[in-house]
Design a protein around this motif. Sequence first.
Motif, PDB file in Angstrom:
ATOM      1  N   ARG A   3       5.256   5.898 -10.468  1.00  0.00           N
ATOM      2  CA  ARG A   3       4.846   7.194 -11.000  1.00  0.00           C
ATOM      3  C   ARG A   3       3.702   7.785 -10.187  1.00  0.00           C
ATOM      4  O   ARG A   3       3.636   8.990  -9.979  1.00  0.00           O
ATOM      5  N   LEU A   4       2.796   6.936  -9.720  1.00  0.00           N
ATOM      6  CA  LEU A   4       1.704   7.417  -8.871  1.00  0.00           C
ATOM      7  C   LEU A   4       2.244   7.977  -7.565  1.00  0.00           C
ATOM      8  O   LEU A   4       1.817   9.035  -7.103  1.00  0.00           O
ATOM      9  N   GLU A   5       3.174   7.236  -6.952  1.00  0.00           N
ATOM     10  CA  GLU A   5       3.726   7.660  -5.663  1.00  0.00           C
ATOM     11  C   GLU A   5       4.537   8.948  -5.790  1.00  0.00           C
ATOM     12  O   GLU A   5       4.473   9.815  -4.926  1.00  0.00           O
ATOM     13  N   GLU A   6       5.304   9.064  -6.858  1.00  0.00           N
ATOM     14  CA  GLU A   6       6.206  10.203  -6.993  1.00  0.00           C
ATOM     15  C   GLU A   6       5.569  11.402  -7.680  1.00  0.00           C
ATOM     16  O   GLU A   6       6.024  12.521  -7.507  1.00  0.00           O
ATOM     17  N   LEU A  56      -6.824   6.384 -14.619  1.00  0.00           N
ATOM     18  CA  LEU A  56      -6.500   5.887 -13.280  1.00  0.00           C
ATOM     19  C   LEU A  56      -7.741   5.342 -12.578  1.00  0.00           C
ATOM     20  O   LEU A  56      -7.678   4.289 -11.921  1.00  0.00           O
ATOM     21  N   LEU A  57      -8.865   6.024 -12.712  1.00  0.00           N
ATOM     22  CA  LEU A  57     -10.091   5.558 -12.052  1.00  0.00           C
ATOM     23  C   LEU A  57     -10.587   4.244 -12.646  1.00  0.00           C
ATOM     24  O   LEU A  57     -11.042   3.364 -11.921  1.00  0.00           O
ATOM     25  N   LEU A 130      -4.119  -3.999  -5.109  1.00  0.00           N
ATOM     26  CA  LEU A 130      -4.631  -3.136  -4.038  1.00  0.00           C
ATOM     27  C   LEU A 130      -3.694  -1.974  -3.719  1.00  0.00           C
ATOM     28  O   LEU A 130      -4.178  -0.874  -3.438  1.00  0.00           O
ATOM     29  N   PRO A 131      -2.361  -2.144  -3.779  1.00  0.00           N
ATOM     30  CA  PRO A 131      -1.510  -0.956  -3.629  1.00  0.00           C
ATOM     31  C   PRO A 131      -1.757   0.084  -4.729  1.00  0.00           C
ATOM     32  O   PRO A 131      -1.727   1.283  -4.458  1.00  0.00           O
ATOM     33  N   ILE A 132      -2.035  -0.352  -5.945  1.00  0.00           N
ATOM     34  CA  ILE A 132      -2.352   0.588  -7.021  1.00  0.00           C
ATOM     35  C   ILE A 132      -3.653   1.310  -6.713  1.00  0.00           C
ATOM     36  O   ILE A 132      -3.768   2.529  -6.911  1.00  0.00           O
ATOM     37  N   VAL A 133      -4.643   0.590  -6.190  1.00  0.00           N
ATOM     38  CA  VAL A 133      -5.909   1.203  -5.801  1.00  0.00           C
ATOM     39  C   VAL A 133      -5.657   2.306  -4.777  1.00  0.00           C
ATOM     40  O   VAL A 133      -6.124   3.439  -4.922  1.00  0.00           O
ATOM     41  N   LYS A 134      -4.900   1.981  -3.733  1.00  0.00           N
ATOM     42  CA  LYS A 134      -4.630   2.958  -2.671  1.00  0.00           C
ATOM     43  C   LYS A 134      -3.880   4.175  -3.209  1.00  0.00           C
ATOM     44  O   LYS A 134      -4.232   5.318  -2.902  1.00  0.00           O
ATOM     45  N   ASN A 135      -2.846   3.926  -3.990  1.00  0.00           N
ATOM     46  CA  ASN A 135      -2.057   5.041  -4.523  1.00  0.00           C
ATOM     47  C   ASN A 135      -2.877   5.914  -5.462  1.00  0.00           C
ATOM     48  O   ASN A 135      -2.692   7.133  -5.492  1.00  0.00           O
ATOM     49  N   THR A 136      -3.787   5.317  -6.214  1.00  0.00           N
ATOM     50  CA  THR A 136      -4.650   6.098  -7.098  1.00  0.00           C
ATOM     51  C   THR A 136      -5.553   7.016  -6.289  1.00  0.00           C
ATOM     52  O   THR A 136      -5.647   8.220  -6.556  1.00  0.00           O
ATOM     53  N   VAL A 137      -6.229   6.454  -5.294  1.00  0.00           N
ATOM     54  CA  VAL A 137      -7.136   7.251  -4.462  1.00  0.00           C
ATOM     55  C   VAL A 137      -6.373   8.398  -3.799  1.00  0.00           C
ATOM     56  O   VAL A 137      -6.807   9.554  -3.826  1.00  0.00           O
ATOM     57  N   GLU A 138      -5.219   8.095  -3.229  1.00  0.00           N
ATOM     58  CA  GLU A 138      -4.445   9.125  -2.535  1.00  0.00           C
ATOM     59  C   GLU A 138      -3.881  10.166  -3.500  1.00  0.00           C
ATOM     60  O   GLU A 138      -3.847  11.352  -3.182  1.00  0.00           O
ATOM     61  N   ALA A 139      -3.460   9.735  -4.689  1.00  0.00           N
ATOM     62  CA  ALA A 139      -2.938  10.680  -5.675  1.00  0.00           C
ATOM     63  C   ALA A 139      -4.014  11.652  -6.144  1.00  0.00           C
ATOM     64  O   ALA A 139      -3.706  12.778  -6.546  1.00  0.00           O
ATOM     65  N   ILE A 144      -8.565   5.951   1.677  1.00  0.00           N
ATOM     66  CA  ILE A 144      -9.172   4.628   1.531  1.00  0.00           C
ATOM     67  C   ILE A 144      -8.865   3.787   2.755  1.00  0.00           C
ATOM     68  O   ILE A 144      -7.793   3.921   3.366  1.00  0.00           O
ATOM     69  N   SER A 145      -9.808   2.941   3.123  1.00  0.00           N
ATOM     70  CA  SER A 145      -9.607   1.972   4.206  1.00  0.00           C
ATOM     71  C   SER A 145     -10.306   0.682   3.819  1.00  0.00           C
ATOM     72  O   SER A 145     -11.130   0.650   2.902  1.00  0.00           O
ATOM     73  N   VAL A 146      -9.973  -0.396   4.524  1.00  0.00           N
ATOM     74  CA  VAL A 146     -10.588  -1.697   4.252  1.00  0.00           C
ATOM     75  C   VAL A 146     -10.888  -2.385   5.572  1.00  0.00           C
ATOM     76  O   VAL A 146     -10.145  -2.244   6.545  1.00  0.00           O
TER      77      VAL A 146
END
Length: 165
Positions: A3-6, A56-57, A130-139, A144-146
Amino acid sequence: MTRLEEGTGNIPVKEIDFHDIVFTIENDLTASGINGNMKFSYNLPLDCMIRGNATLLTGMISNLIKNAAIHSGGTEMGLDLIVESERYYTFRFYDNGTGVDPQHLPHLFERFYRIDAGRSRKVGGTGLGLPIVKNTVEALGGSISVHNGPMGGLEFLFTLEKWKD
């Protein structure tokens, strides 16, 4: 996560006080125990107003904390505001653990990626935090970077958009 991605354009956003979100998470850490034996600290200004989604945050910061507590081997973790521009805040989430071998860094945000699959099975985790973290930030319109921190551990640098009336 799908849902975050789409649904990037369909996520309800409003004015969020990021300091209050992190303050609440810190207060809940003792009761929940998600930080394990690690100390969590933060340095954010009061009224750090961002364009975001509280649910989400909260999940994003909780995932960063859980990841550090389970995998870092460190004793401390934290979240700081490090740069402020006209449009964005840049934050740093860090731990003082062992970090990871450089070849793994580009893969940490991939779904189901585990550095040591055997070890991950022992300590738990799905490889989705971590994929959820990235998708949240981008959404929410950020990035984000590491990388491995200069004193050990991992550092996640991420931007969140400031709230503009």
